[in-house]
Structures are given as structure tokens and as C-alpha cells.
Design a protein around this motif. Structure first.
Motif, PDB file in Angstrom:
ATOM      1  N   TRP A 368       0.480  -1.096  -0.006  1.00 37.42           N
ATOM      2  CA  TRP A 368      -0.160   0.018   0.177  1.00 37.42           C
ATOM      3  C   TRP A 368       1.142   1.277  -0.015  1.00 37.42           C
ATOM      4  O   TRP A 368       0.394   1.963   0.243  1.00 37.42           O
ATOM      5  CB  TRP A 368      -1.030  -0.072   1.177  1.00 37.42           C
ATOM      6  N   LEU A 369       2.448   0.993  -0.141  1.00 38.86           N
ATOM      7  CA  LEU A 369       3.071   2.505  -0.381  1.00 38.86           C
ATOM      8  C   LEU A 369       3.038   3.301  -1.165  1.00 38.86           C
ATOM      9  O   LEU A 369       2.838   4.553  -0.543  1.00 38.86           O
ATOM     10  CB  LEU A 369       3.943   1.667  -0.612  1.00 38.86           C
ATOM     11  N   ALA A 370       2.248   2.454  -2.378  1.00 41.62           N
ATOM     12  CA  ALA A 370       2.638   4.214  -3.133  1.00 41.62           C
ATOM     13  C   ALA A 370       0.558   4.767  -3.226  1.00 41.62           C
ATOM     14  O   ALA A 370       0.612   6.003  -3.278  1.00 41.62           O
ATOM     15  CB  ALA A 370       1.445   3.194  -5.277  1.00 41.62           C
ATOM     16  N   LYS A 375      -1.466   9.922  -1.168  1.00 40.91           N
ATOM     17  CA  LYS A 375      -2.287  10.584   0.190  1.00 40.91           C
ATOM     18  C   LYS A 375      -2.128  11.769   0.818  1.00 40.91           C
ATOM     19  O   LYS A 375      -2.524  12.379   0.997  1.00 40.91           O
ATOM     20  CB  LYS A 375      -2.960   9.743   1.071  1.00 40.91           C
ATOM     21  N   VAL A 376      -0.434  11.133   0.743  1.00 38.90           N
ATOM     22  CA  VAL A 376      -0.100  12.669   1.263  1.00 38.90           C
ATOM     23  C   VAL A 376       0.475  13.629   0.801  1.00 38.90           C
ATOM     24  O   VAL A 376       0.304  15.106   0.602  1.00 38.90           O
ATOM     25  CB  VAL A 376       1.706  11.905   1.632  1.00 38.90           C
ATOM     26  N   SER A 405       6.230  -4.108  -8.592  1.00 38.38           N
ATOM     27  CA  SER A 405       5.043  -3.649  -7.945  1.00 38.38           C
ATOM     28  C   SER A 405       4.393  -2.197  -7.972  1.00 38.38           C
ATOM     29  O   SER A 405       3.803  -1.415  -8.497  1.00 38.38           O
ATOM     30  CB  SER A 405       4.180  -5.118  -7.943  1.00 38.38           C
ATOM     31  N   ILE A 406       5.347  -1.751  -7.242  1.00 37.33           N
ATOM     32  CA  ILE A 406       4.968  -0.953  -6.567  1.00 37.33           C
ATOM     33  C   ILE A 406       5.381   0.532  -7.138  1.00 37.33           C
ATOM     34  O   ILE A 406       4.917   1.235  -6.619  1.00 37.33           O
ATOM     35  CB  ILE A 406       6.199  -0.793  -4.606  1.00 37.33           C
ATOM     36  N   VAL A 407       6.863   0.370  -7.220  1.00 39.30           N
ATOM     37  CA  VAL A 407       6.962   1.361  -8.556  1.00 39.30           C
ATOM     38  C   VAL A 407       6.516   1.636  -9.565  1.00 39.30           C
ATOM     39  O   VAL A 407       6.667   2.231  -9.995  1.00 39.30           O
ATOM     40  CB  VAL A 407       8.588   0.861  -8.488  1.00 39.30           C
ATOM     41  N   ILE A 415       4.996  10.968  -9.976  1.00 40.50           N
ATOM     42  CA  ILE A 415       5.991  10.463  -9.348  1.00 40.50           C
ATOM     43  C   ILE A 415       7.513   9.497  -9.994  1.00 40.50           C
ATOM     44  O   ILE A 415       7.758   8.931 -10.340  1.00 40.50           O
ATOM     45  CB  ILE A 415       5.752  10.312  -7.939  1.00 40.50           C
ATOM     46  N   ARG A 416       8.916  10.593  -9.771  1.00 41.49           N
ATOM     47  CA  ARG A 416      10.347   9.936 -10.493  1.00 41.49           C
ATOM     48  C   ARG A 416      10.735   8.283  -8.976  1.00 41.49           C
ATOM     49  O   ARG A 416      10.550   9.035  -8.056  1.00 41.49           O
ATOM     50  CB  ARG A 416      10.492  10.928 -10.495  1.00 41.49           C
TER      51      ARG A 416
END
Length: 541
Positions: A368-370, A375-376, A405-407, A415-416
Motif C-alpha cells: 500500500w506504499l503508493a 494520500k500525502v 509492482s510498487i514502483v 513521481i520519479r
């Protein structure tokens, strides 16, 4: 119901049976003694001579007497077998209560009890007692990859090695999981260091369990009673502290306990307690390190660094608390908090100024990192195009598929992604091919020595050439003087950061710098006269 409770429940009934059977047997024997001779003579007369029929009563009594004796003897044998079974069960229960069933070693409670007795013996003989605490490094990985049956087999093999290395009178215990403890008296014939060295060396050799070749190592802590450990509990605690010191020093080694370790542990515990409240209170704040275009000298962004502004201890650098946050599972909260603060601070900076934020390897295991990062950005109103996340090669090693998957999800938000500390991790070229990076950052360990170390210069030059061929900008970290900057510029490195351009800045000092450079949106013509204390200026460098 425990075995002891079951025993107590059966005792009254069993006792009554034993008393009844015993009384019957004793009465039968007394009756036999009292009537047996006359009954036998009467029986002989009755069957072989013309005896009195009234002797038939004695014959019957004799037969009943014999029957009672046989019944008593049979019951005696049954009770004897019952007692043997119960005794064996009690002995097994006592063994299970005192021993680890997997290795046969003492458990924690029994080791403490027998260790206390051995300590008394050592004091009586005016000798010291040594305690070795051994923990297997990365044992959880063995269980996760190959299953608990393989892990149990490995623990048995390790326990055999421990048994071979220990003196014959040593106490050996398994405290749980992959942690072992051994206690023995000091003996010039068996130096403690030699025993510890032998264990470290042997455990580091491959083991074969379930036809699998397994590679682990061990960290060992050693304590002794003549160095301030007056009780067995204190001795075990000191050896445990030394064992964790051995782990922190790089694992696969042993360490003797000293008082400085306990002071460090106390300080670490204080930081851990403080960290749990510091994050929600936003005591951990962003500092900003300038990133410079080497060809033009223009400021193009900042790397965000975490600093703990402790209310009583002052400024605490990240190397003091980041690892603690990872250990207690708070690194994600810390990282997102610092990112949120930085985004709010940088909202009104010029739109071409970017923020680079480091992502912990543990965060890259969060599916759920992305969503958390998005959200931030949504809450702060900070553009995704101005954010760059820095990840290390170590973060990609455990689960490359999840990282991809996350990247991918992060990249889809605009986002870079930068590959940080390039050249210090694993399979660098494979990672460059597997993930869509936007930038490569050369580790400061190479950059700082390019003018004095030919190998470092060759590595940096090779990375710069690689970046050119892949059309990836290269940022060099750790530029500390003009000579290094000039060498990097000659190599074709496009970006750089380091103390040559200033120490990391507080939010106030970063804003003041940008105001002077006219890099604030809607900034006044004259730079604002911010109230920056001398202490804050010293922190900022």
C-alpha cells in the motif's frame, strides 16, 4: 487437567483399593497359616480314608483361602505395574518440564535453577562462572524458505555442535527459537575465547538438513561472574546484551560483555520510548540538502533528510534513530511524517525545485506504499511531478517482483524514482533493466576518493558512461571540495550534492536561501528578515 492434578484426583481411590487388597491378602495368609494344616489333614482323611464328613467345611475353607491368596497376588502384580507406569509417566513429565524436547537441552527455567546451583559451587571453589549466549543469524529465513521441519533439523545439528564444543560439566540450554545458552566454570584447559571461536567457526560451515545444504552463522555474547554479575539472572542478562552487541557489530562473531554495552542499551531504550511520541508530535523534522547542476551551478532541488529535534538532548542525527524506527515497525510513520512536513514547506517554492525523499527497504515491502504517498500529496497539495523517491539496491533484493509492482504504481502517479547508493548493492545492472529509474545516484564512498584512489575514479567514470548510454542523469553524493567537483564535471557527471554547497538546512534557513535567490513564488522583492537563532544557524552549518 495436568498430570499432577490427575495424580491427586486418583490418589484417594487408589489408596483405598491398595488398603482393601492388602487387608484381604494379609487376612488370607493368616487364615491359611491358622487353618491350613488341619484342613489339609482333614482333606486327606476325607478322600483317602473314611473321614468325618464334617471336615468338609475345613476343605472348603482351605480352597477359599487359596483363592483369596491368588486374588491378592494378582492384584499385587497389577498394582506394581500401575505404580511402574505412573512412575515412568511422572519421570517423563518431569523431563518435559525441565528439558527442551527438540534438543534435549535444559529449558530457560531449569537452566536458571541449575545455573544458580553451579554459581554457588563456583563461589565455594573461588572460581568464576562463564555464560555464553548464542543466537543464530537469519534463522527465520531458513524457516520461511524451507519450512519448520528443516529448521528443527538444523537446530538439532547446531545443538550437537554446541555439545561437542562445551566442557563435559557444562550446562546447556535452549531458551526458545534459535537462542541457546551455556554455563560452565572457568578452566585453563578450556579457554572461553577458544570455545566461542570454535562455535562461531563451526556454525558458519554448511549444514545438511532434509538433504538441503544450509548456510547460517552465529552471534555469541559472553559474560562472567567476576565482572559484576552477582546472580545467575544478571549473568544471563549480561551475556544477552553482549550477544546483541555482537549482532550489531556485524554478526558471525563473539563479544565479551562490558558496562558500556549496558549504557548503550539503556540509551537505545530511551530513544525507542521517545521515538514513539516524537513522531506524532513532529519532533522529527525535515532538513534540506542542496542539489546542484554541475554544468551551470544552478540549484535544482533538495534531498530531504530527517533530524530529531529532541526537547532535552538537542539535535539527534538519523543514524541514531532510523534503525530503531525500523526495528520497532515505525519507519513508515516516520518517513511519511517527514515527507508530509517537507511537502507543506516546499509548496510555495518555485515549481522547478524538486524534493528527493529516501524510502526505507522495509517500506518497499508494503503493497500500500503508493497509496500512502498519494494520500500525502493529496493532503498537502504538492505536485507529484516535483517528488522523487530514492530507493537502494538492498530494498530490491528480497522481493524484486513486489518492488516492481510498487514502483510501477508510484511511476503511474507521475513521481520519479532514483536508484540510490549505486554500486554498493546487488546485481546493479539487472535492477537497472528491471525497474524504470529516472536517475542514478553514485554513493559517496566512491565520490570522496576519486582524486586519491584510481579504482574509485574508474568506478565513477564507468557509472557516468553507463548513465549516458541509458539516458539516465547521474547525481554524485558527497562532494566536499572544489577539486572533486571539477573532476566530476570533467567526467561528464551532471548533478551533485555535498558539503561543498552547504550543510543541510532547516526549513527556515532553506526558505531564507530561496528568498535570496528569488526562488519563492510570490516572494517580496527584499528577502524577509527571518528570526533565525544562533543555535539554529549552527545546526544548519
Amino acid at each position: 487437567m495436568t498430570l499432577e492434578m490427575a495424580d491427586n484426583a486418583h490418589k484417594p481411590k487408589s489408596a483405598r483399593r491398595d488398603m482393601t487388597s492388602g487387608a484381604i491378602t494379609v487376612a488370607a495368609i493368616l487364615l491359611f497359616v491358622g487353618t491350613g494344616s488341619s484342613a489339609l489333614s482333614s482333606a486327606v482323611k476325607y478322600y483317602f480314608a473314611a473321614g468325618d464328613p464334617t471336615d468338609r467345611t475345613l476343605v472348603i475353607a482351605l480352597l477359599l483361602n487359596v483363592a483369596l491368596i491368588l486374588i491378592g497376588w494378582r492384584r499385587h502384580n497389577e498394582l506394581r505395574r500401575e505404580v511402574e507406569v505412573r512412575t515412568a509417566a511422572e519421570e517423563r513429565a518431569q523431563l518435559l518440564a525441565a528439558r527442551d524436547p527438540l534438543t534435549g537441552f535444559l529449558n530457560r527455567r531449569s537452566l536458571a535453577e541449575e545455573g544458580a546451583a553451579l554459581l554457588v559451587q563456583a563461589e565455594r571453589r573461588q572460581k568464576a562462572l562463564a555464560m555464553l549466549m548464542l543466537d543464530l543469524d537469519h534463522f527465520k529465513t531458513i524457516n520461511d524458505m524451507h519450512g519448520h521441519a528443516t529448521g528443527d533439523g538444523l537446530l538439532r545439528l547446531v545443538s550437537e555442535e554446541i555439545g561437542r564444543a562445551m566442557p563435559s560439566v557444562a550446562l546447556m540450554g535452549r531458551l526458545g527459537g534459535d537462542e541457546f545458552a551455556c554455563a560452565f566454570l572457568f578452566d585453563p584447559a578450556h579457554p572461553v575465547e577458544r570455545i566461542a571461536e570454535r562455535l562461531v567457526s563451526r556454525v558458519a560451515q554448511p549444514f545438511v538438513s532434509d538433504r538441503l545444504q544450509l548456510q547460517i552463522s552465529a552471534s555469541i555474547g559472553i559474560a562472567r561472574t567476576d565482572h559484576g554479575c552477582a546472580s545467575i539472572d544478571a549473568l544471563m542478562r549480561s551475556a544477552d546484551i553482549a550477544m546483541y552487541a555482537a549482532k550489531n557489530a556485524g554478526r558471525n562473531r563473539f563479544a565479551w560483555f562490558d558496562q558500556s554495552m549496558e549504557r548503550e542499551l539503556k540509551a537505545r531504550n530511551e530513544l525507542e520510548v521517545g521515538l514513539r511520541t516524537a513522531i506524532p508530535r513532529q519532533e522529527i523534522v525535515p532538513y534540506f540538502e542542496q542539489q546542484i547542476d554541475l554544468s551551470t551551478g544552478r540549484l535544482f532541488g533538495f534531498e530531504v533528510l530527517a533530524r530529531w529535534e529532541h526537547p532535552t538532548r538537542g539535535l539527534i542525527p538519523p543514524e541514531k534513530f532510523i534503525s530503531i524506527a525500523e526495528d520497532i515497525g515505525m519507519i513508515s510513520d516516520l518517513s511519511l511524517s517527514v515527507m508530509r512536513q517537507a511537502c507543506l514547506i516546499a509548496k510555495d517554492w518555485e515549481q522547478n525545485l524538486s524534493l528527493s525523499v529516501n524510502i526505507s527497504p522495509l517500506q518497499l515491502k508494503d503493497p500500500w506504499l503508493a497509496q500512502k504517498i498519494v494520500k500525502v500529496l493529496t493532503e498537502t497539495g504538492f505536485p507529484a511531478s516535483r517528488l522523487e523517491l530514492e530507493i537502494t539496491e538492498v530494498a530490491l533484493f528480497d522481493n524484486l517482483a513486489l518492488a516492481q509492482s510498487i514502483v510501477g504504481s508510484i511511476k503511474n502517479q507521475g513521481i520519479r524514482i532514483a536508484l540510490d547508493d549505486f554500486g554498493t548493492g546487488y546485481s546493479s545492472l539487472a535492477h537497472l533493466r528491471a525497474l524504470p529509474f529516472d536517475r542514478i545516484k553514485i554513493d559517496r564512498s566512491f565520490v570522496g576518493s576519486i582524486n586519491v584512489n584510481a579504482e574509485s575514479a574508474a568506478i565513477v567514470n564507468a557509472i557516468v558512461r553507463l548513465g549516458e548510454s541509458l539516458n539516465l542523469p547521474i547525481t554524485a553524493e558527497g562532494i566536499e571540495d572544489a577539486a572533486i567537483e571539477e573532476r566530476l564535471r570533467a567526467m561528464g557527471c551532471s548533478k551533485g550534492q555535498g558539503y561543498l554547497y552547504g550543510r543541510p538546512l532547516t526549513a527556515g534557513n532553506a526558505r531564507r536561501l530561496l528568498a535570496e535567490k528569488r526562488l519563492l513564488r510570490n516572494a517580496p522583492a527584499k528577502a524577509p528578515d527571518l528570526d533565525v537563532s544562533d543555535d539554529e544557524a549552527r545546526k544548519a552549518g
